[in-house]
Structure formats: C-alpha cells, structure tokens
Design an enzyme around this catalytic site. Structure first.
Site, PDB file in Angstrom:
ATOM      1  N   ILE A 136      42.363  24.196  -1.118  1.00  0.00           N
ATOM      2  CA  ILE A 136      42.680  25.474  -0.919  1.00  0.00           C
ATOM      3  C   ILE A 136      42.896  25.322  -2.811  1.00  0.00           C
ATOM      4  O   ILE A 136      43.501  26.071  -3.281  1.00  0.00           O
ATOM      5  CB  ILE A 136      43.966  25.678  -0.092  1.00  0.00           C
ATOM      6  CG1 ILE A 136      45.195  25.110  -1.339  1.00  0.00           C
ATOM      7  CG2 ILE A 136      44.229  25.869   0.697  1.00  0.00           C
ATOM      8  CD1 ILE A 136      46.598  24.653  -1.297  1.00  0.00           C
ATOM      9  N   HIS A 140      40.454  27.791  -3.485  1.00  0.00           N
ATOM     10  CA  HIS A 140      40.616  29.067  -4.451  1.00  0.00           C
ATOM     11  C   HIS A 140      41.956  29.818  -4.432  1.00  0.00           C
ATOM     12  O   HIS A 140      41.654  30.398  -5.369  1.00  0.00           O
ATOM     13  CB  HIS A 140      40.114  29.874  -3.267  1.00  0.00           C
ATOM     14  CG  HIS A 140      40.534  29.578  -2.231  1.00  0.00           C
ATOM     15  ND1 HIS A 140      40.321  28.402  -0.688  1.00  0.00           N
ATOM     16  CD2 HIS A 140      41.099  30.939  -1.567  1.00  0.00           C
ATOM     17  CE1 HIS A 140      40.938  29.313   0.016  1.00  0.00           C
ATOM     18  NE2 HIS A 140      41.979  29.752   0.121  1.00  0.00           N
ATOM     19  N   TYR A 141      42.497  29.475  -3.969  1.00  0.00           N
ATOM     20  CA  TYR A 141      44.058  29.808  -4.310  1.00  0.00           C
ATOM     21  C   TYR A 141      44.976  29.256  -5.423  1.00  0.00           C
ATOM     22  O   TYR A 141      45.595  29.984  -5.822  1.00  0.00           O
ATOM     23  CB  TYR A 141      44.993  29.053  -2.418  1.00  0.00           C
ATOM     24  CG  TYR A 141      46.487  29.251  -2.992  1.00  0.00           C
ATOM     25  CD1 TYR A 141      47.679  30.138  -2.371  1.00  0.00           C
ATOM     26  CD2 TYR A 141      47.314  28.432  -2.985  1.00  0.00           C
ATOM     27  CE1 TYR A 141      48.631  30.941  -2.370  1.00  0.00           C
ATOM     28  CE2 TYR A 141      48.938  28.252  -2.967  1.00  0.00           C
ATOM     29  CZ  TYR A 141      49.325  29.480  -2.915  1.00  0.00           C
ATOM     30  OH  TYR A 141      50.614  30.313  -3.258  1.00  0.00           O
ATOM     31  N   TYR A 142      44.349  28.279  -5.717  1.00  0.00           N
ATOM     32  CA  TYR A 142      45.381  27.352  -6.849  1.00  0.00           C
ATOM     33  C   TYR A 142      44.022  28.442  -8.324  1.00  0.00           C
ATOM     34  O   TYR A 142      44.703  28.559  -8.801  1.00  0.00           O
ATOM     35  CB  TYR A 142      44.310  25.856  -7.150  1.00  0.00           C
ATOM     36  CG  TYR A 142      46.059  24.720  -6.402  1.00  0.00           C
ATOM     37  CD1 TYR A 142      46.968  24.770  -7.893  1.00  0.00           C
ATOM     38  CD2 TYR A 142      45.504  24.489  -5.381  1.00  0.00           C
ATOM     39  CE1 TYR A 142      48.411  24.362  -7.173  1.00  0.00           C
ATOM     40  CE2 TYR A 142      47.160  24.031  -4.838  1.00  0.00           C
ATOM     41  CZ  TYR A 142      48.145  23.733  -5.404  1.00  0.00           C
ATOM     42  OH  TYR A 142      48.611  23.139  -4.960  1.00  0.00           O
TER      43      TYR A 142
END
Lengths: 215, 215
Positions: B126, B128-130
């Site tokens: 994830i 992109h979330y970070y």
C-alpha cells in the site's frame, strides 16, 4: 551548467536532452529507467545514467552528483493509473528534489502543469494528477533550492513556434508544443528572472527569451 | 476545547466523537459527508456538520469556525483505489489543515500511519497510501499549526487495552486497537508533551497518559 535530466526518455525530456547536447553553454546527463534507453543515448554520444524514480533515492543522488542543475520532466502523465501518479509524479519528484539538494545541485527546474498551484482550476478528469503535481511543486518551493516551476498547458506534438505567453497566473486554458516547453526549460536555466519563480505557459506572441525576462 | 472531527463516521472517528461527547473537558463537532450520517449523530445529541473532503475548502473552513482544535481521522484506508487516496488522504487532509489555519483553530491532530515519515519502511503493498500520508504530514509540520501526528500500526477492532508504546521511531511493525488510537488522540489534545511532535503508536505496556508524557 552540467545538467541532469530526469525523465530523459519522455517526449519533452528527449527534446531537452537534444537541446542541451547541442548547446555550447551546457552539458547534459540523461537519466533513464532502462539499460536499452541508456545504450541508445550513448550511441548518440550522450552521457546517460540509469536510475528508477520508484527506487531508492541514493541512485538519484549518485546521478545528480557533480551536476549544477536538475530538470524534472518525468511523469506518468494523466493517462496512467493514479498509483503510478503518486509514486512517480509526486514521490519520485520529491526524491529527485531531495537528491539534488543532497548532491549540491542547487538549480532545479520542474515541468509541472497549468494552474497546478490553483486547486480551483484543476482539470476534473485528471484531478489526481494535479494533486501529485501540486504537492511536488510545494515541496520544491520549500526546499531551499533555486527553483523554477514551468506549468505548461495542454501538450502538443506540433513543431515549436518559439513564441509563448509566460505568466504567474493564466486562468484561461491553452496549449503549447512540447518543443516550446523544452526550449522554455533550457532557456530558464540561466535566466535569473525565473529564479525562485513559478509560471504558467501557453503558446503566444512573444519570443521565449523575452517572455522569460517579463514573467 | 471545542473540537472538530474530520472523518467522524470512520471507525476511529466514531470512537473519538463518543469520547469527546462524554468528556467534561471538551465539546465536539462531528464532520461527516452525508446528510443521513449527520441525522444519526444529531439523534444522539451530537453536534454534526456536513462537509465533503473532496469538495471546496470553504465548507471545511466554515465547519472549523469557532473550534479550538481539529482532528483529522478521515481516510480511504489502504483498500480503496489510489485515486481516492490522493483526493482524500492527501488533498482532503491538506484542505483541512489549511481550513483550520484560516478558521483560527490552532491545534491539529493527524491520524497518520506507522513510519509514514520513513520511506524505507513503507508497506510495499500500500505504498501509494503511505505516499499520501507522508506528504499530508509534511504539509502539517510546515503549516505553523500546533500539531500532533499520531502514527498507529496495524489497526485492530479489538477492545482497547489502554496500554501502548508511543515513540518517535518504532522500526518494528506492530498493531493497536482503534479504540486505543482514539484514546491517544483525545488524550493528546491537551498533553503539551505531544505539541509539535510526531510519534509511532502500537500496543504496549504503558498507560496511554503516561506514554504521552514520555514520548
């Protein structure tokens, strides 16, 4: 200046590399992702280095070592998934900004997007792309580097006209040939009036050199 | 303090709203996206306001007006598309930060993610979330607001234990019940040791109040 071009294999990037390679004033190091891209460039006598914007910052810092300036014109564009947009256009750009600072390359030119600074004027269809460009630009402005942010309108493959409008706030949509974007970027390198400035760019009536003096 | 909670309908958000509503020290205004969510809250006697994090900043500013603090715990999480991640977790968060500043709500608490500050330790799945959390946190730290950034590990629905580890740099993965994240956020509001600080949070052995004094 000795100039690193990140995104040297893109359409604007290729044009920038060609202009810098043909210039008496500058030398160029083209940063690309793949071995075969580097080989192609080397065949043309162009200095090339491999580094992946989704990889570790250290490789970019190594590429920037010994350079006076970095041009960031890499980008997934509006057409790839927003996953790549976040990883390349935002985090890849910021890694390049940080790497430039750490390598002592004080001059930084960013190819951004028309009105990326102005949330109200973002293109709804590629809003995620504007978010990425917006925050990369903000990080650059806060970086302490001597930056110029060039925010072109819709990119055309037409031959350049050499004539543009360059202004801090162009609220009307417009377009501009990629070749003119490349010329604007290369001309900005040593144009002091563009230092620590950001501006929109579309096709117009003024010679690029003159337009940059009047931004 | 009078506290606006952005993302009041999320699992952590609901818990924060409940704790603030039951508190003698604070009053709460719950910010939600939908009319029916606002109605549900109002039935429970909770002050609610409607504003969309993907919409214009003005609505958020209006919501923050008169508040002393803003808590941002909205989020698309790691499971939605990265399009939403960019628009909510990054741009929505930054609009809320800007709105808080403009509305004079000086205290800001961000619910972030474990090691979001440290690119080397981002969860690859994830990533992109970070990226989104990382840049929202950076904007907050540069905002001039009196911030606290709480970076919890893996979120559990288990009941809270009231005991945590809170530290500026926890390089080992860990998890923590959402209820303990909510308690940490509410306790941080007036804990001066957390002012202008960011810390990782996982389950541990120390009472939350004590852990916050020792971050």
């Amino acid at each position: 200046m000795h100039v690193l071009v990140a995104g040297a294999n893109g359409k604007i990037g290729q044009n920038i590399v060609k202009q810098l390679h043909n210039s008496d004033e500058h030398t160029v190091k083209a940063m690309v992702r793949k071995e075969e891209q580097a080989e192609e460039l080397k065949k043309k006598g162009i200095n090339a280095v491999i580094a992946n914007l989704e990889g570790r910052k250290e490789a970019i810092r190594k590429a920037a070592k010994g350079c006076d300036a970095v041009i960031f014109t890499a980008g997934s564009g509006g057409s790839t998934g927003s996953d790549k947009t976040l990883l390349v256009d935002l985090d890849g750009a910021v890694k390049t900004i940080e790497a430039a600072g750490e390598a002592g390359a004080d001059r930084f030119i960013m190819v951004s997007a028309l009105q990326a600074n102005n949330r109200d004027n973002w293109n709804e269809k590629i809003r995620h792309y504007y978010v990425a460009k917006h925050y990369a630009d903000r990080v650059l402005q806060a970086s302490g580097l001597n930056y110029t942010i060039v925010r072109p309108g819709g990119l055309l493959n037409d031959p350049g006209t050499g004539k543009v409008i360059a202004s801090e706030n162009l609220t009307e949509r417009g377009s501009v040939p990629r070749e003119d974007v490349a010329t604007t970027v290369v001309s900005s390198l040593t144009e002091e009036n563009t230092y620590k400035r950001a501006f929109d760019l579309v096709s117009g009536e003024m010679e690029i050199g003159e337009a940059l003096k009047k931004v």
